[in-house]
Write a protein that holds these residues in place. Structure first.
Motif, mmCIF file in Angstrom:
data_model
loop_
_atom_site.group_PDB
_atom_site.id
_atom_site.type_symbol
_atom_site.label_atom_id
_atom_site.label_comp_id
_atom_site.label_asym_id
_atom_site.label_seq_id
_atom_site.Cartn_x
_atom_site.Cartn_y
_atom_site.Cartn_z
ATOM 1 N N MET A 1 14.662 -28.136 11.229
ATOM 2 C CA MET A 1 15.845 -27.631 11.923
ATOM 3 C C MET A 1 17.125 -28.191 11.319
ATOM 4 O O MET A 1 18.137 -27.496 11.187
ATOM 5 N N SER A 2 17.079 -29.458 10.910
ATOM 6 C CA SER A 2 18.239 -30.092 10.293
ATOM 7 C C SER A 2 18.605 -29.424 8.974
ATOM 8 O O SER A 2 19.780 -29.210 8.670
ATOM 9 N N ASN A 3 17.598 -29.067 8.192
ATOM 10 C CA ASN A 3 17.849 -28.380 6.924
ATOM 11 C C ASN A 3 18.501 -27.022 7.150
ATOM 12 O O ASN A 3 19.402 -26.625 6.406
ATOM 13 N N ASP A 4 18.037 -26.315 8.160
ATOM 14 C CA ASP A 4 18.668 -25.036 8.496
ATOM 15 C C ASP A 4 20.150 -25.235 8.803
ATOM 16 O O ASP A 4 21.009 -24.491 8.319
ATOM 17 N N ALA A 5 20.442 -26.238 9.614
ATOM 18 C CA ALA A 5 21.822 -26.490 10.032
ATOM 19 C C ALA A 5 22.700 -26.917 8.855
ATOM 20 O O ALA A 5 23.853 -26.482 8.732
ATOM 21 N N GLU A 6 22.159 -27.770 7.976
ATOM 22 C CA GLU A 6 22.925 -28.224 6.818
ATOM 23 C C GLU A 6 23.271 -27.065 5.894
ATOM 24 O O GLU A 6 24.417 -26.935 5.434
ATOM 25 N N LEU A 7 22.299 -26.217 5.624
ATOM 26 C CA LEU A 7 22.556 -25.082 4.736
ATOM 27 C C LEU A 7 23.510 -24.082 5.371
ATOM 28 O O LEU A 7 24.357 -23.490 4.688
ATOM 29 N N GLU A 8 23.407 -23.894 6.672
ATOM 30 C CA GLU A 8 24.296 -22.971 7.372
ATOM 31 C C GLU A 8 25.746 -23.429 7.248
ATOM 32 O O GLU A 8 26.661 -22.609 7.105
ATOM 33 N N SER A 9 25.957 -24.754 7.254
ATOM 34 C CA SER A 9 27.319 -25.286 7.159
ATOM 35 C C SER A 9 27.884 -25.187 5.747
ATOM 36 O O SER A 9 29.089 -25.213 5.546
ATOM 37 N N VAL A 10 27.006 -25.067 4.747
ATOM 38 C CA VAL A 10 27.443 -25.039 3.348
ATOM 39 C C VAL A 10 27.540 -23.621 2.814
ATOM 40 O O VAL A 10 28.511 -23.256 2.142
ATOM 41 N N SER A 11 26.532 -22.799 3.079
ATOM 42 C CA SER A 11 26.478 -21.478 2.470
ATOM 43 C C SER A 11 25.559 -20.552 3.251
ATOM 44 O O SER A 11 24.394 -20.885 3.482
ATOM 45 N N ILE A 12 26.095 -19.398 3.652
ATOM 46 C CA ILE A 12 25.260 -18.403 4.327
ATOM 47 C C ILE A 12 24.182 -17.908 3.377
ATOM 48 O O ILE A 12 23.017 -17.729 3.756
ATOM 49 N N ALA A 13 24.565 -17.714 2.097
ATOM 50 C CA ALA A 13 23.601 -17.207 1.115
ATOM 51 C C ALA A 13 22.416 -18.148 0.973
ATOM 52 O O ALA A 13 21.262 -17.717 0.920
ATOM 53 N N ALA A 14 22.708 -19.453 0.885
ATOM 54 C CA ALA A 14 21.625 -20.430 0.745
ATOM 55 C C ALA A 14 20.714 -20.408 1.964
ATOM 56 O O ALA A 14 19.491 -20.522 1.834
ATOM 57 N N ASN A 15 21.301 -20.241 3.146
ATOM 58 C CA ASN A 15 20.499 -20.216 4.363
ATOM 59 C C ASN A 15 19.647 -18.952 4.427
ATOM 60 O O ASN A 15 18.489 -18.990 4.874
ATOM 61 N N VAL A 16 20.184 -17.834 3.957
ATOM 62 C CA VAL A 16 19.399 -16.598 3.910
ATOM 63 C C VAL A 16 18.249 -16.753 2.925
ATOM 64 O O VAL A 16 17.103 -16.387 3.215
ATOM 65 N N ASN A 17 18.550 -17.313 1.744
ATOM 66 C CA ASN A 17 17.491 -17.526 0.747
ATOM 67 C C ASN A 17 16.406 -18.457 1.285
ATOM 68 O O ASN A 17 15.217 -18.257 1.027
ATOM 69 N N ARG A 18 16.826 -19.473 2.030
ATOM 70 C CA ARG A 18 15.853 -20.391 2.633
ATOM 71 C C ARG A 18 14.975 -19.633 3.639
ATOM 72 O O ARG A 18 13.763 -19.820 3.681
ATOM 73 N N SER A 19 15.586 -18.760 4.429
ATOM 74 C CA SER A 19 14.828 -17.981 5.415
ATOM 75 C C SER A 19 13.791 -17.102 4.725
ATOM 76 O O SER A 19 12.665 -16.930 5.224
ATOM 77 N N VAL A 20 14.169 -16.546 3.576
ATOM 78 C CA VAL A 20 13.236 -15.708 2.820
ATOM 79 C C VAL A 20 12.070 -16.549 2.315
ATOM 80 O O VAL A 20 10.901 -16.151 2.418
ATOM 81 N N VAL A 21 12.369 -17.733 1.765
ATOM 82 C CA VAL A 21 11.307 -18.620 1.276
ATOM 83 C C VAL A 21 10.367 -19.012 2.415
ATOM 84 O O VAL A 21 9.147 -19.086 2.231
ATOM 85 N N LYS A 22 10.926 -19.236 3.608
ATOM 86 C CA LYS A 22 10.106 -19.616 4.757
ATOM 87 C C LYS A 22 9.146 -18.496 5.186
ATOM 88 O O LYS A 22 8.235 -18.732 5.986
ATOM 89 N N SER A 23 9.348 -17.317 4.638
ATOM 90 C CA SER A 23 8.473 -16.189 4.956
ATOM 91 C C SER A 23 7.407 -15.966 3.901
ATOM 92 O O SER A 23 6.684 -14.962 3.946
ATOM 93 N N LYS A 24 7.304 -16.893 2.959
ATOM 94 C CA LYS A 24 6.343 -16.754 1.866
ATOM 95 C C LYS A 24 5.331 -17.889 1.890
ATOM 96 O O LYS A 24 5.562 -18.942 2.482
ATOM 97 N N SER A 25 4.225 -17.671 1.191
ATOM 98 C CA SER A 25 3.139 -18.659 1.185
ATOM 99 C C SER A 25 3.544 -19.968 0.513
ATOM 100 O O SER A 25 2.931 -21.004 0.763
ATOM 101 N N VAL A 26 4.568 -19.922 -0.335
ATOM 102 C CA VAL A 26 5.008 -21.139 -1.025
ATOM 103 C C VAL A 26 5.548 -22.169 -0.032
ATOM 104 O O VAL A 26 5.547 -23.369 -0.298
ATOM 105 N N TYR A 27 5.992 -21.697 1.133
ATOM 106 C CA TYR A 27 6.497 -22.590 2.178
ATOM 107 C C TYR A 27 5.367 -22.820 3.170
ATOM 108 O O TYR A 27 5.141 -22.037 4.082
ATOM 109 N N ASN A 28 4.639 -23.903 2.984
ATOM 110 C CA ASN A 28 3.457 -24.168 3.800
ATOM 111 C C ASN A 28 3.538 -25.579 4.377
ATOM 112 O O ASN A 28 3.775 -26.548 3.660
#
Length: 391
Positions: free
Chosen positions: A266-293
């Motif tokens: 949750m902290s990582n989500d919040a940190e990225l949201e404060s820095v860059s919407i794009a980075a947070n969107v990219n993180r959300s996409v990664v969290k939807s893939k098998s690489v994020y386990n």
């Protein structure tokens, strides 16, 4: 008469075959391969290859922009690496992180530090990136390359891809450990060393960063470390972020590290949201893939092995949230499987929206992010010889 004889001979042959013992082979079996029954051995699935990326970042005074780029571009780098396949099997990804050239680090250690060894814990890598601070010092490229070569756990598979990326802006030849020596060590382990100079092209050549890439059999790239990360706002961003909020509700922490790792997520989500919407969107996409386990702390990811799920619940019941502790093992199991199904639906929706998002970004003709592009292009170029494709 001839027909009668043929029938008799055929009957005698059938009787002879029927009377053969179980441990003996008939003449027909031995001499007629077309009649033999073959039971082929099952083919074992191909073992996934691994892409290993060691990122060596200069954290001296002038490198704040480089660190900011690494923070915001990490998740899109991971996203692009998640498309890599070797021999039609999705490749694994491991990332290691070093900092060097920071005067707060010990001189006897050559002003370098291994921040994270090779890891698939993407949240921890992101957290450590955000914790980096810059402070003036001496940048010893040879020393940090040598340390990464000898102290990281490099894989030895023929199709594993082993890559060092070193980024900085001072002379490549500083320090007692020579670049020649460091590159020789890397070459012995089939490690490719890529250099990223933060400055202009000619300065990087003069300061031997291009020579470093040639010795390391890698790519030499020049970036402007102070350039802001390119971002294209799309109609799909907020929908993806809303789904990410829903995705977070599907995690069920367990074990001694469960609560901590859940908070870190949750902290990582919040940190990225404060820095860059794009980075947070990219993180959300990664969290939807098998690489994020997160099977080591999340019951849903651990539920990929349903046979072990019940034993896992029994062993860790006391570490579950208060509302789950009071339930039976069977009830917890059913809740877990239901959340697993819910997560799969949310992840599918995120990936579908991301496909539309990527088409939109391409249509806008947005510029590339230099650090991320330098790494992706270097990996793809090296991967060709090892039968990698990007799907």
């Amino acid at each position: 008469m001839k027909t009668f004889k043929s029938i008799v001979l055929a009957s005698l042959l059938i009787s002879f075959i029927s009377c053969k013992g179980e441990n003996n082979k008939s003449v027909v079996e031995e001499n007629s391969p077309e009649m033999a029954i073959v039971n082929p051995k099952p083919v074992a699935p191909a073992k996934p290859a691994t892409i290993q990326i060691a990122l060596l970042l200069d954290t001296s005074n002038s490198m704040d922009g480089l660190i900011d780029q690494a923070k915001t571009q990490l998740w899109n780098l991971i996203n692009k690496m998640s498309y890599a396949h070797c021999n039609e099997v999705q490749a694994n990804l491991e990332i290691a992180l070093y900092e060097y050239g920071n005067s707060s680090l010990a001189q006897q250690d050559n002003y370098l530090r291994q921040v994270v060894p090779f890891s698939t814990d993407l949240d921890n890598i992101s957290k450590e990136l955000f914790a980096l601070n810059t402070k003036g010092g001496d940048e010893y490229c040879g020393a940090v390359i040598s340390h990464a070569t000898n102290h990281l756990e490099w894989r030895d598979g023929n199709q594993d891809l082993k890559m060092i990326f070193i980024a900085g802006n001072e002379s490549f030849l500083q320090g007692k450990t020579s670049a020649d020596f460091a590159m020789g060590e890397a070459a012995q382990k089939d490690i490719t060393v890529n250099t990223i100079f933060c400055g202009d092209l000619q300065s990087g050549i003069s300061l031997k960063w291009k020579d470093g890439a040639l010795m390391g059999k890698g790519e030499y790239t020049v970036i402007n470390q102070n350039q802001a990360t390119h971002y294209v706002s799309t109609p799909y961003d907020q929908q993806i972020l809303d789904l990410n909020t829903q995705l977070n509700t599907t995690y069920v922490a367990y074990g001694s590290q469960g609560s901590f790792k859940s908070s870190q997520q949750m902290s990582n989500d919040a940190e990225l949201e404060s820095v860059s919407i794009a980075a947070n969107v990219n993180r959300s996409v990664v969290k939807s893939k098998s690489v994020y386990n997160n099977a080591s702390w999340d019951l849903i990811d651990a539920a990929d092995d349903e046979e072990m799920l019940e034993d896992l619940i029994v062993a860790n019941k006391k570490t579950l949230s208060p509302e789950l502790k009071e339930k039976s093992v069977e009830e917890i199991k059913q809740i877990t499987l239901a959340k697993k199904e819910e997560r799969a639906k949310v992840q599918k929706s995120i990936l579908q929206l991301n496909e539309q998002r990527e088409v939109y970004i391409k249509e806008q003709g947005a510029g590339e992010n230099e650090l991320e592009s330098a790494m992706v292009n270097a990996v793809k170029k090296k991967a060709v010889a090892k039968n990698y494709t990007w799907k």
